[in-house]
Design a protein around this motif. Structure first.
Motif, PDB file in Angstrom:
ATOM      1  N   TYR A  55      36.426  50.084  56.416  1.00  0.00           N
ATOM      2  CA  TYR A  55      37.712  49.787  57.042  1.00  0.00           C
ATOM      3  C   TYR A  55      37.653  48.356  57.540  1.00  0.00           C
ATOM      4  O   TYR A  55      36.957  48.063  58.511  1.00  0.00           O
ATOM      5  CB  TYR A  55      37.995  50.737  58.209  1.00  0.00           C
ATOM      6  N   HIS A  56      38.358  47.469  56.868  1.00  0.00           N
ATOM      7  CA  HIS A  56      38.328  46.035  57.164  1.00  0.00           C
ATOM      8  C   HIS A  56      36.877  45.566  57.259  1.00  0.00           C
ATOM      9  O   HIS A  56      36.143  45.682  56.306  1.00  0.00           O
ATOM     10  CB  HIS A  56      39.144  45.710  58.417  1.00  0.00           C
ATOM     11  N   CYS A 120      45.677  56.768  72.620  1.00  0.00           N
ATOM     12  CA  CYS A 120      46.786  56.245  71.819  1.00  0.00           C
ATOM     13  C   CYS A 120      47.625  57.408  71.307  1.00  0.00           C
ATOM     14  O   CYS A 120      47.091  58.362  70.744  1.00  0.00           O
ATOM     15  CB  CYS A 120      46.261  55.468  70.616  1.00  0.00           C
ATOM     16  N   GLN A 131      46.417  52.170  64.073  1.00  0.00           N
ATOM     17  CA  GLN A 131      45.943  50.783  64.065  1.00  0.00           C
ATOM     18  C   GLN A 131      45.629  50.300  65.476  1.00  0.00           C
ATOM     19  O   GLN A 131      44.630  49.623  65.698  1.00  0.00           O
ATOM     20  CB  GLN A 131      46.972  49.865  63.404  1.00  0.00           C
ATOM     21  N   GLU A 132      46.470  50.691  66.439  1.00  0.00           N
ATOM     22  CA  GLU A 132      46.221  50.281  67.826  1.00  0.00           C
ATOM     23  C   GLU A 132      44.883  50.804  68.318  1.00  0.00           C
ATOM     24  O   GLU A 132      44.125  50.087  68.988  1.00  0.00           O
ATOM     25  CB  GLU A 132      47.350  50.787  68.742  1.00  0.00           C
ATOM     26  N   VAL A 134      42.210  51.666  66.446  1.00  0.00           N
ATOM     27  CA  VAL A 134      41.117  51.003  65.735  1.00  0.00           C
ATOM     28  C   VAL A 134      40.946  49.569  66.218  1.00  0.00           C
ATOM     29  O   VAL A 134      39.820  49.091  66.373  1.00  0.00           O
ATOM     30  CB  VAL A 134      41.332  51.051  64.205  1.00  0.00           C
ATOM     31  N   ASP A 135      42.043  48.891  66.507  1.00  0.00           N
ATOM     32  CA  ASP A 135      41.958  47.533  67.057  1.00  0.00           C
ATOM     33  C   ASP A 135      41.192  47.549  68.374  1.00  0.00           C
ATOM     34  O   ASP A 135      40.359  46.674  68.626  1.00  0.00           O
ATOM     35  CB  ASP A 135      43.357  46.932  67.269  1.00  0.00           C
ATOM     36  N   TRP A 136      41.480  48.530  69.215  1.00  0.00           N
ATOM     37  CA  TRP A 136      40.760  48.638  70.491  1.00  0.00           C
ATOM     38  C   TRP A 136      39.273  48.889  70.247  1.00  0.00           C
ATOM     39  O   TRP A 136      38.434  48.249  70.882  1.00  0.00           O
ATOM     40  CB  TRP A 136      41.358  49.767  71.332  1.00  0.00           C
ATOM     41  N   GLN A 138      37.512  48.065  67.601  1.00  0.00           N
ATOM     42  CA  GLN A 138      36.881  46.838  67.081  1.00  0.00           C
ATOM     43  C   GLN A 138      36.621  45.856  68.196  1.00  0.00           C
ATOM     44  O   GLN A 138      35.605  45.162  68.196  1.00  0.00           O
ATOM     45  CB  GLN A 138      37.779  46.207  66.009  1.00  0.00           C
ATOM     46  N   GLY A 139      37.494  45.794  69.182  1.00  0.00           N
ATOM     47  CA  GLY A 139      37.282  44.921  70.320  1.00  0.00           C
ATOM     48  C   GLY A 139      36.104  45.356  71.185  1.00  0.00           C
ATOM     49  O   GLY A 139      35.498  44.549  71.879  1.00  0.00           O
TER      50      GLY A 139
END
Length: 141
Positions: A55-56, A120, A131-132, A134-136, A138-139
């Motif tokens: 994933y990315h 979420c 996406q929100e 997964v973004d968290w 990744q951070g």
């Protein structure tokens, strides 16, 4: 390690491997969430338990478990580690769905003080809210 792997590593483009444990009740959308995060051409038409995928910039190694299958071993191994916890309040498309704020309150998530956590709202069938989360994550890595 191949030439492209070495080059990517030198340039800081190496994919980071992370392990994800996905827990939830029967029919809560665990595998659907994981499937929806896969690249479109790798998504399964028939939902079956997932092992891992890219994933990315993350290589997610996923293990799906129903909450009744959680062994004491898993809880002991994670108890003293500062591992981020992501909660998806899934199935927000349903008429009787409870808001993520209400879910957080019902689960008393505010009592989790020793690990970073995030909740979420999501609709895994449409991919909304994923996406929100997964973004968290990744951070956090």
């Amino acid at each position: 390690m191949g030439l492209f792997d070495k080059l990517a590593s030198w340039l800081g483009l190496k994919k980071k491997e992370v392990h994800v444990l996905c827990l939830g009740l029967d029919n809560s959308g665990k595998t659907t969430i994981i499937n929806k995060l896969k690249p479109y051409n790798a998504q399964a038409q028939d939902i079956v338990p997932t092992i891992g995928f890219i994933y990315h910039s993350l290589c997610l190694i996923c293990q799906v478990k129903v909450d009744t299958e959680i062994s004491g071993n898993i809880i002991i191994n994670l108890k003293h580690r500062r591992i981020p916890i992501l909660f998806f309040a899934n199935k927000m498309d349903l008429r009787d769905a409870v808001s993520s704020v209400k879910v957080s309150h019902l689960l008393t998530l505010e009592n989790i003080k020793d690990k970073p956590w995030q909740i979420c709202a999501s609709d895994a069938l449409k991919g909304e809210g994923l996406q929100e989360g997964v973004d968290w994550l990744q951070g956090m890595s």
